[in-house]
Design a protein around this motif. Structure first.
Motif, short mmCIF file in Angstrom:
data_model
loop_
_atom_site.label_atom_id
_atom_site.label_comp_id
_atom_site.label_asym_id
_atom_site.label_seq_id
_atom_site.Cartn_x
_atom_site.Cartn_y
_atom_site.Cartn_z
N ALA A 212 2.17 -17.11 3.45
CA ALA A 212 1.25 -16.21 4.40
C ALA A 212 0.49 -15.53 3.43
CB ALA A 212 2.06 -15.45 5.23
N ALA A 213 -0.38 -14.56 3.18
CA ALA A 213 -0.52 -13.13 2.64
C ALA A 213 -0.48 -12.06 3.46
CB ALA A 213 -1.76 -13.40 2.05
N LEU A 214 0.26 -11.21 2.67
CA LEU A 214 1.34 -9.87 2.82
C LEU A 214 0.52 -8.95 2.59
CD1 LEU A 214 4.73 -10.83 3.62
CD2 LEU A 214 3.66 -11.45 5.16
N LEU A 215 -0.14 -7.98 3.86
CA LEU A 215 -0.35 -6.76 3.56
C LEU A 215 0.74 -5.85 3.81
CD1 LEU A 215 -2.23 -4.75 2.18
CD2 LEU A 215 -4.27 -5.04 3.83
N ILE A 216 1.47 -5.18 3.19
CA ILE A 216 2.67 -3.65 3.63
C ILE A 216 1.83 -2.53 3.96
CG2 ILE A 216 5.19 -3.22 3.60
CD1 ILE A 216 5.79 -6.19 2.98
N ALA A 217 2.16 -1.94 4.34
CA ALA A 217 1.55 0.01 4.33
C ALA A 217 3.22 0.58 4.19
CB ALA A 217 1.12 0.50 5.43
N THR A 218 3.86 0.48 2.76
CA THR A 218 5.03 1.63 3.32
C THR A 218 5.18 2.58 2.50
OG1 THR A 218 7.93 0.48 2.69
CG2 THR A 218 5.62 0.14 1.63
N HIS A 219 6.12 3.72 3.10
CA HIS A 219 6.73 5.03 1.97
C HIS A 219 8.32 4.76 0.97
CE1 HIS A 219 4.06 7.11 4.80
NE2 HIS A 219 4.06 8.19 4.11
N LEU B 155 6.85 9.64 8.25
CA LEU B 155 5.73 9.38 9.14
C LEU B 155 4.66 8.74 8.51
CD1 LEU B 155 5.60 12.67 11.07
CD2 LEU B 155 7.07 10.62 11.10
N ALA B 156 3.88 7.99 9.89
CA ALA B 156 2.71 7.06 9.05
C ALA B 156 1.35 7.19 8.87
CB ALA B 156 2.42 5.93 9.91
N ASP B 157 0.64 7.62 8.76
CA ASP B 157 -0.80 7.70 8.63
C ASP B 157 -1.38 8.38 9.34
OD1 ASP B 157 -1.07 7.49 5.17
OD2 ASP B 157 -1.96 5.06 5.13
N ALA B 158 -2.10 9.32 9.40
CA ALA B 158 -3.28 9.55 10.37
C ALA B 158 -3.85 8.30 10.07
CB ALA B 158 -3.77 10.82 10.35
N LEU C 289 0.72 -1.13 0.04
CA LEU C 289 0.28 0.08 0.19
C LEU C 289 0.65 1.16 0.13
CD1 LEU C 289 -2.21 -1.23 2.43
CD2 LEU C 289 -2.91 -1.20 -0.01
N LEU C 290 0.47 2.10 -1.10
CA LEU C 290 1.44 3.31 -1.43
C LEU C 290 0.35 4.70 -1.21
CD1 LEU C 290 4.02 1.94 -3.87
CD2 LEU C 290 3.92 2.07 -1.19
#
Length: 324
Positions: free
Chosen positions: A188-195, A320-323, A38-39
């Motif tokens: 495993a399925a992986l969902l990764i939030a990253t910048h 920084l991470a999302d609000a 997720l970008l």
């Protein structure tokens, strides 16, 4: 190998927070053995979407299903999910093994199951050598691997990771990437939030770009990159020192914009500007720019990001991470 049937199915999901719509009309699939990145900029909704998938929030509209079950209302769906938050969620005074035993208890495992789960997680994440050390005395990279290990106690089919390598050095980052590759190979399925675009390119099969609560582009990495790579590549220059005043102005006139520390600048050749790297190098040096070298660079996910969001400036690789 990913399954033909999606493990995660999100349809028309919407979410509001303090009277502000943070997600709107989200459709997303994720299969076992697949990694989705997720970008998006801060506040785009990445962390909120992960909280919906984890069952920690309920959508205002639409649906979220994990293996056909609602993770917000059905405990069996939540047991299939491992959550790795951006912040270190561990007990600093307890040893690594003691921390994992606590999380195994919270996952509802019996004593014999806990021992096996702790051993398996230590092996999978490559941290058995520090099992007896207090978490508070470990490096940031080891703490992040323990953070991941703590999410694996119930052997989840889906692992959600929010900025899994933030603030770690290159060696720790490589170790964490190896852990995630092992999880993926295990099914495993992986969902990764990253910048971190390089991280997404390294780990993900697919990427989804969020903007203002909407998925504005999603697809396989190869398909996302193919459209842009049909055009001209980027020129990337490394400076021997920071550019200021006339040197900075010369770089910007040539179409370059800074990346990260300002010692790297990138531009795509455009009409009226030199496309020959040697000629461009000479012109910039004549203008007083402290260029150490110039490289031809294939476009990456950062270029897709700029295209999707309509940005001219290169996007930062870390933020920084999302609000919520």
């Amino acid at each position: 190998m990913s399954s033909a049937v999606p493990l995660v199915v999100v349809r028309g999901a919407a979410l509001s927070y303090r009277d502000r719509r943070v997600l709107d009309g989200i459709d997303l699939d994720l299969r076992a053995g697949e990694t989705l990145a997720l970008l998006g900029p801060n506040g785009a909704g990445k962390t909120s979407l992960m909280r919906l998938v984890a069952g920690r929030l309920a959508p205002d509209a639409g649906s979220v299903r994990i293996a056909g079950h609602d993770p917000h209302t059905m405990p069996e769906a939540r047991r299939a999910i491992g959550w790795v938050p951006q912040d270190i969620a561990l007990y600093a005074r307890l040893t690594v093994a003691e921390n994992l035993d606590v999380f195994a208890r919270l996952a509802g495992l019996r004593r014999a199951e806990r021992r096996a789960a702790v051993t398996d997680a230590l092996d999978l994440t490559g941290i058995a050598e520090v099992a007896g050390r207090p978490v508070g005395l470990l490096s940031g990279g080891y703490q992040r691997r323990v953070n991941i290990a703590a999410s694996l106690m119930a052997r989840p089919r889906l692992v959600l990771l929010d900025e899994p390598t933030q603030g770690v050095d290159l060696q720790a980052r490589a170790a964490i990437h190896a852990v995630l590759e092992r999880l993926r190979r295990a099914g495993a399925a992986l969902l990764i939030a990253t910048h971190d675009f390089a991280e997404a390119e390294r780990l993900a099969d697919r990427a989804a770009f969020l903007k203002s609560g909407h998925i504005v582009r999603e697809g396989a990495l190869s398909d996302l990159l193919a459209r842009l790579r049909d055009g001209a590549p980027e020129h990337e220059i490394a400076l021997s020192g920071l550019a200021a005043g006339p040197a900075e102005a010369a770089l910007r006139r040539a179409g370059f914009t800074p990346v990260d520390t300002g010692l790297t600048w990138r531009a795509r050749p455009a009409a009226g500007r030199p496309t020959d790297a040697a000629a461009q190098l000479a012109a910039l040096r004549d203008a007083g720019v402290p260029v150490a070298e110039i490289r031809i660079r294939a476009l990456g996910l950062d270029a897709v990001y700029r295209d999707v969001l309509g940005l001219r400036e290169p996007a930062p690789s870390q933020a920084l991470a999302d609000a919520p």
